[in-house]
Design an enzyme around this catalytic site. Structure first.
Site, mmCIF file in Angstrom:
data_model
loop_
_atom_site.group_PDB
_atom_site.id
_atom_site.type_symbol
_atom_site.label_atom_id
_atom_site.label_comp_id
_atom_site.label_asym_id
_atom_site.label_seq_id
_atom_site.Cartn_x
_atom_site.Cartn_y
_atom_site.Cartn_z
ATOM 1 N N CYS A 1 -0.095 3.986 2.129
ATOM 2 C CA CYS A 1 -0.019 3.761 3.460
ATOM 3 C C CYS A 1 1.341 3.825 3.983
ATOM 4 O O CYS A 1 1.812 4.566 5.234
ATOM 5 C CB CYS A 1 -0.499 2.383 4.244
ATOM 6 S SG CYS A 1 -2.218 1.977 3.172
ATOM 7 N N ASP A 2 2.242 3.052 3.172
ATOM 8 C CA ASP A 2 3.772 2.968 3.602
ATOM 9 C C ASP A 2 4.626 3.703 3.183
ATOM 10 O O ASP A 2 5.792 3.911 3.476
ATOM 11 C CB ASP A 2 3.922 1.510 3.524
ATOM 12 C CG ASP A 2 3.232 0.515 4.592
ATOM 13 O OD1 ASP A 2 2.617 0.904 5.456
ATOM 14 O OD2 ASP A 2 2.944 -0.547 4.078
ATOM 15 N N CYS B 1 0.785 -1.330 0.015
ATOM 16 C CA CYS B 1 0.109 -0.047 0.223
ATOM 17 C C CYS B 1 0.788 1.307 0.058
ATOM 18 O O CYS B 1 1.214 1.476 1.223
ATOM 19 C CB CYS B 1 -0.834 -0.116 1.262
ATOM 20 S SG CYS B 1 -1.644 1.348 1.491
HETATM 21 P P1 FAD Z 1 -13.283 -4.948 0.972
HETATM 22 O O1 FAD Z 1 -13.076 -3.434 1.375
HETATM 23 O O2 FAD Z 1 -12.209 -5.690 0.326
HETATM 24 O O3 FAD Z 1 -14.007 -5.690 2.270
HETATM 25 C C1 FAD Z 1 -14.134 -7.042 2.536
HETATM 26 C C2 FAD Z 1 -14.827 -7.498 3.839
HETATM 27 O O4 FAD Z 1 -14.813 -8.818 3.728
HETATM 28 C C3 FAD Z 1 -13.707 -7.161 4.914
HETATM 29 O O5 FAD Z 1 -14.383 -6.768 6.010
HETATM 30 C C4 FAD Z 1 -13.054 -8.371 5.142
HETATM 31 O O6 FAD Z 1 -12.519 -8.543 6.544
HETATM 32 C C5 FAD Z 1 -14.119 -9.485 5.054
HETATM 33 N N1 FAD Z 1 -13.925 -10.908 4.370
HETATM 34 C C6 FAD Z 1 -13.002 -11.252 3.526
HETATM 35 N N2 FAD Z 1 -12.998 -12.661 3.373
HETATM 36 C C7 FAD Z 1 -13.950 -12.950 4.562
HETATM 37 C C8 FAD Z 1 -14.207 -14.319 4.997
HETATM 38 N N3 FAD Z 1 -13.877 -15.481 4.565
HETATM 39 N N4 FAD Z 1 -14.972 -14.318 6.130
HETATM 40 C C9 FAD Z 1 -15.534 -13.165 6.755
HETATM 41 N N5 FAD Z 1 -15.154 -11.824 6.185
HETATM 42 C C10 FAD Z 1 -14.362 -12.010 5.340
HETATM 43 N N6 FAD Z 1 -11.494 2.993 -3.809
HETATM 44 C C11 FAD Z 1 -11.950 4.370 -3.941
HETATM 45 O O7 FAD Z 1 -13.222 4.471 -4.222
HETATM 46 N N7 FAD Z 1 -11.166 5.538 -3.684
HETATM 47 C C12 FAD Z 1 -9.959 5.365 -3.241
HETATM 48 O O8 FAD Z 1 -9.105 6.495 -2.845
HETATM 49 C C13 FAD Z 1 -9.557 4.020 -3.034
HETATM 50 N N8 FAD Z 1 -8.102 3.888 -2.614
HETATM 51 C C14 FAD Z 1 -7.919 2.495 -2.258
HETATM 52 C C15 FAD Z 1 -6.602 2.565 -1.547
HETATM 53 C C16 FAD Z 1 -6.062 1.135 -1.344
HETATM 54 C C17 FAD Z 1 -4.743 1.143 -0.616
HETATM 55 C C18 FAD Z 1 -6.911 0.181 -1.494
HETATM 56 C C19 FAD Z 1 -6.357 -1.297 -1.011
HETATM 57 C C20 FAD Z 1 -7.980 0.309 -2.118
HETATM 58 C C21 FAD Z 1 -8.673 1.563 -2.421
HETATM 59 N N9 FAD Z 1 -9.845 1.754 -3.100
HETATM 60 C C22 FAD Z 1 -10.214 3.091 -3.353
HETATM 61 C C23 FAD Z 1 -10.733 0.554 -3.388
HETATM 62 C C24 FAD Z 1 -11.501 0.428 -2.278
HETATM 63 O O9 FAD Z 1 -11.031 0.235 -1.272
HETATM 64 C C25 FAD Z 1 -12.561 -1.148 -2.728
HETATM 65 O O10 FAD Z 1 -12.977 -0.846 -3.902
HETATM 66 C C26 FAD Z 1 -13.545 -0.986 -1.630
HETATM 67 O O11 FAD Z 1 -12.894 -1.283 -0.219
HETATM 68 C C27 FAD Z 1 -14.289 -2.507 -1.887
HETATM 69 O O12 FAD Z 1 -15.057 -2.474 -1.024
HETATM 70 P P2 FAD Z 1 -15.730 -4.024 -0.686
HETATM 71 O O13 FAD Z 1 -16.719 -4.046 0.737
HETATM 72 O O14 FAD Z 1 -16.038 -4.841 -1.919
HETATM 73 O O15 FAD Z 1 -14.465 -4.977 -0.135
#
Ligand code: FAD
Length: 306
Positions: free
Chosen positions: A133-134, A130
């Site tokens: 972050c880092d 990341c």
């Molecule tokens: P995630 O955020 O990946 O959440 C997944 C959830 O599922 C978590 O709670 C995890 O713990 C849980 N989980 C996974 N496997 C299991 C399991 N087997 N059992 C129980 N729980 C489980 N998007 C933007 O729009 N703007 C930005 O500026 C941006 N910057 C980013 C910067 C970084 C460093 C990263 C990594 C991503 C960034 N993104 C950004 C993308 C954005 O974060 C993602 O598109 C978004 O978080 C996706 O949401 P989600 O809920 O689908 O999945």
């Protein structure tokens, strides 16, 4: 049993849980870690209507909003199996089994790893995923970015403002990043781009990264670069290993959903980065969480006799 059991509490899962609770459905929300990828994010400037925020702040807001409703939140719980026995069943790592009439999968994605010697050993001690972050930890030092796609080149541009020098290592013979990013990277004085480079090993001194080895795929020659940090930017992997053989997945492992967010299993829905949606962003994940939740509500009112 629950009426809607949401697995995953990133933006998609949080949004889905709120929509389900607002329909008066018995809602459970279980997650390995509340907040998902957003917890690892620093600056967020494209969450429309909020000019600028930060990952941990957005996660706190998400959690506050979810807890304002009657949602049964189970944090630090990992789902390991999806089955059905009249009702859907989600088995947790600790052996417990949760039952629900519908399940909403929102387990997101994670960074793809290089799988080379030293990567795990030096994770967090020079190996990073990341840049937001880092990056600041490597101020004034030399680093590498592995991967020449959009995320790799964006990372290189970002890091070049902080660190002394960035070497980008791309496996292919050309970069896959958008032209505008490539031009920007090439215009910066402290970014070197090496193509056809296969990283073979992360080197360390026992406590921290000191360099890496790569093979020039054209000549077969081995090379060594001395550096303090390695940012791995080679893609996202959907968290669906535990779902193989249940819902239909793409070859990349993404859950295939229809326009209501329903998967190949009736009553099982999915949303966010774990699905085959074209783009992976916070606002998109939240929208698809709402869609899937309304899809589950529709399903429940049509199957109320089951
Ligand atoms: P995630 O955020 O990946 O959440 C997944 C959830 O599922 C978590 O709670 C995890 O713990 C849980 N989980 C996974 N496997 C299991 C399991 N087997 N059992 C129980 N729980 C489980 N998007 C933007 O729009 N703007 C930005 O500026 C941006 N910057 C980013 C910067 C970084 C460093 C990263 C990594 C991503 C960034 N993104 C950004 C993308 C954005 O974060 C993602 O598109 C978004 O978080 C996706 O949401 P989600 O809920 O689908 O999945």
């Amino acid at each position: 049993p629950y009426e809607v059991l949401v697995v995953g509490a990133g933006p998609a899962g949080a949004s889905a849980a709120i929509y389900a609770a607002r329909k008066g459905l018995r809602t459970g929300l279980l997650a390995d870690k509340f907040g998902g990828q957003v917890s690892e994010t620093v600056g967020i400037e494209n969450f429309i209507s909020v000019k600028a925020t930060e990952g941990p702040k957005l996660v706190a807001n998400l959690e506050e909003h979810v807890r304002d409703y009657e949602v049964d939140v189970m944090d630090n719980q990992k789902a390991v199996r999806l089955g059905s026995n009249g009702l859907y069943e989600v088995e947790l790592e600790n052996g417990a089994v949760l039952k629900s009439r519908t399940v909403l999968l929102a387990t997101g994605a994670r960074w793809r790893e290089m799988n080379v010697p030293g990567e795990q050993e030096y994770r967090g001690r020079g190996v990073a995923y990341c840049p937001h972050c880092d990056g600041p930890l490597f101020k004034g030092k030399r680093v590498a970015v592995i991967g020449g796609g959009n995320s790799g080149i964006e990372a290189a541009i970002d890091l070049a403002n902080i660190v002394e020098h960035v070497t980008v290592l791309e496996f292919d013979s050309k970069l896959r990043a958008d032209d505008v990013l490539q031009r920007k990277a090439k215009s910066m004085g402290n970014i070197t781009i090496i193509t056809q480079a296969q990283t073979t090993e992360v080197l360390g001194d026992g406590s921290r990264v000191i360099g890496l080895n790569y093979t020039d795929r054209a000549s077969g020659e081995q090379h060594n670069i001395a550096l303090a940090g390695i940012f791995v930017q080679i893609g996202l992997v959907p968290n669906t290993e535990w779902l193989r053989g249940t819902v239909e997945l793409t070859p990349r492992g993404e859950i295939i959903v229809d326009e209501r967010g329903q998967t190949s299993l009736p009553g099982v829905f999915a949303a966010g980065d774990v699905t085959n949606s074209a783009y992976k962003q916070i606002i998109i994940a939240m929208g698809s969480g709402a869609t899937a939740s309304l899809g589950a509500f529709d399903y429940l009112i049509r199957h109320s006799e089951d």
